[in-house]
Enzyme design. Sequence first.
Site, short mmCIF file in Angstrom:
data_model
loop_
_atom_site.label_atom_id
_atom_site.label_comp_id
_atom_site.label_asym_id
_atom_site.label_seq_id
_atom_site.Cartn_x
_atom_site.Cartn_y
_atom_site.Cartn_z
N GLY A 120 10.01 -4.47 -14.20
CA GLY A 120 9.63 -4.26 -12.81
C GLY A 120 9.36 -2.80 -12.52
N GLU A 155 -9.88 10.84 10.81
CA GLU A 155 -8.88 9.77 10.89
C GLU A 155 -9.31 8.70 11.89
OE1 GLU A 155 -6.79 9.61 8.66
OE2 GLU A 155 -6.90 11.69 7.94
ZN ZN Z 1 -9.60 9.91 4.80
#
Ligand code: ZN
Length: 649
Positions: free
Chosen positions: A238, A462
């Site tokens: 894992g 953004e």
């Molecule tokens: Zn970006």
Amino acid sequence: MADDKKTNINNKKPKFSPYWVYGIIIVIFLAINVFSGLGSSTGSITTPSEFFKYLQDGDVDKVQIVNRREAKIYLTDEALRKEIHKKAIKTQLLPISGKSPNYQFEFGDLQNFENQLSKTLRDNNLTTAINYETEQNVWGDFLLTLLPFVLIIGVWIFIMRRMSGGAGGGGGAGQIFNIGKSKAKLFDQNSDVKTSFKDVAGLEGAKEEVQEIVDFLKNPEKYTSLGGKIPKGAILIGAPGTGKTLLAKAVAGEAKVPFFSLSGSDFVEMFVGVGASRVRDLFKQAKEKSPSIIFIDEIDAIGRARGRNAMSGSNDERENTLNQLLTEMDGFGTNTNVIVLAATNRADILDKALMRAGRFDRQIFVDLPDVRERKEIFEVHLRPIKKARGLDIDFLSKQTPGFSGADIANVCNEAALIAARKGKKSVGKQDFLDAVDRIIGGLEKKNKIITPAEKKAVAFHEAGHATVSWMLEHAAPLVKVTIVPRGRSLGSAWYLPEERLIVHPEQMLDEMCAALGGRAAEKVIFNKISTGALSDLEKITKQARAMVTVYGLSDKIGNLTYYDSSGQNEFGFTKPYSEKTAELIDKEISDIIEEQYQRALKILETNKDKLTELAEVLLDKEVIFRDNLEKIFGKRPFDKKDEDSTEEE
Ligand code: ZN
Ligand code: ADP
């Protein structure tokens, strides 16, 4: 283990530190200086011209020429009474060396000096004695011949100690002879392993499997009476931090049998044959204490497929170690009651022989936790923490997609520290959110210098991500957008990735489009692009390449993959396709990306006003959540019911 402790104590006795070597060398140097100073007596320094003056005056009793370069002058008794020679009279340090010279000086050339000397003597009718002498610094010479040996031995001891000391270090010279001994740590009834299965949250399947192993050891008859064989080993596979070591520790705590714990890298040493002998020693110890468990963490350090990188040729030692491990696992019978547990996060590179039945015949997968498991893990790690009343654990587990158990443990700890820093009495929701931010993004950079123009560019970038992902059906739903600089990034948009096992090409393309939304927004608004999109581009380029060459999702290349799960060609010296295909692949990748870029541009062109509005809110607030977006864009048509409740900020 009792005798392990004993050797430890013995090892401590000599208390040998490598710095001693330096100490010894320094002492030797000092000794040379001191002894050479004492060995030869010295007089006041003078010059040749002054000497000849004294000589003419008849003050000189004797001239001693030492080592063909220095003259030592002894004065007559009358001369010593003269005022000008007062300073040349010395009280002797060690009377044993006889009379010491009153003056000394170095002349340049012996021949010249002798000529001048004999001329002066002849001219003045003097009969001063002249003698020659070779003076040896016995002590100095002796120590100088010794020095290289001391150095070599010192360096040798130092290296030996480095090799054998390992991380633990601190042992004595006897450690050199223990180098082939296993370095496993032993936990048994006497040692206080406090971990139990209660401390392991989630991981039901894995827990069940290891619980069975504990049971095998406790009641072997129950299984063998029906003719079954007890498995020899199990391997925990894992991602890092998912609790493999924790699980093994819990086994140790619950099984109440001796538990030898070590890491794969503990076998690896510079000396040939050490690894193999450590494996042998480990199994010998385990058999003596059976029933017992051996736990090898990071087994990939030795368990890598053999004969792979033929390039380096330095892997013989590791192969020997692995072979020895295989031999030992084959060697002990089913009735020895030694079970080997191992853990790795790179099961793909393990040697197939390790996984064969009869060795690690059980493979236990330990996955990243899902929402429900994350909640359980939070509950475990929130136990010691003073929580604010009404802390919503469901909310926390929803906010931490992709976090491993270790990350969650980290969040809880970090949140407590943040709350303490703020001087709070208990740890609240905002502290946890801050901790999550910090763990994902790194430390907030409050003082990072960022110009208003840059800030605006980041805000639009953004906002571009947020807008595009809002408009696309398969893009992951947004959690929050920030333009607070953190770590190396100036801003970021976070999503709640769906936990899906199969991904369709549309989903991948939508995600790529959202990732390109940042650059597209820069283009749409400012009509110029920037370096700010580097990590976006890196991500999508990898993704596009994977679509084409790994998942067979490109029409032009077709339903084939160049992925090799056996990892035989890890270093990629030869490509499994022709030059022509390589060109085609490159073309496909750039086509896919270009198409998504155009799509992002189009979405942003049509929503330019909303994009601008969003960027302005972002500039104002620095952090915005999905309800801010909802205010601007209206309800997102694609959201599933349960996700809507995620946000409540
Ligand atoms: Zn970006
Ligand atoms: P790895 O899988 O890399 O061996 P570890 O077992 O060392 O991970 O996990 C590191 C830490 O993360 C543990 O000490 C524990 O605090 C926390 N942790 C990981 N998984 C879990 C889990 N399932 N339940 C509780 N804590 C966990």
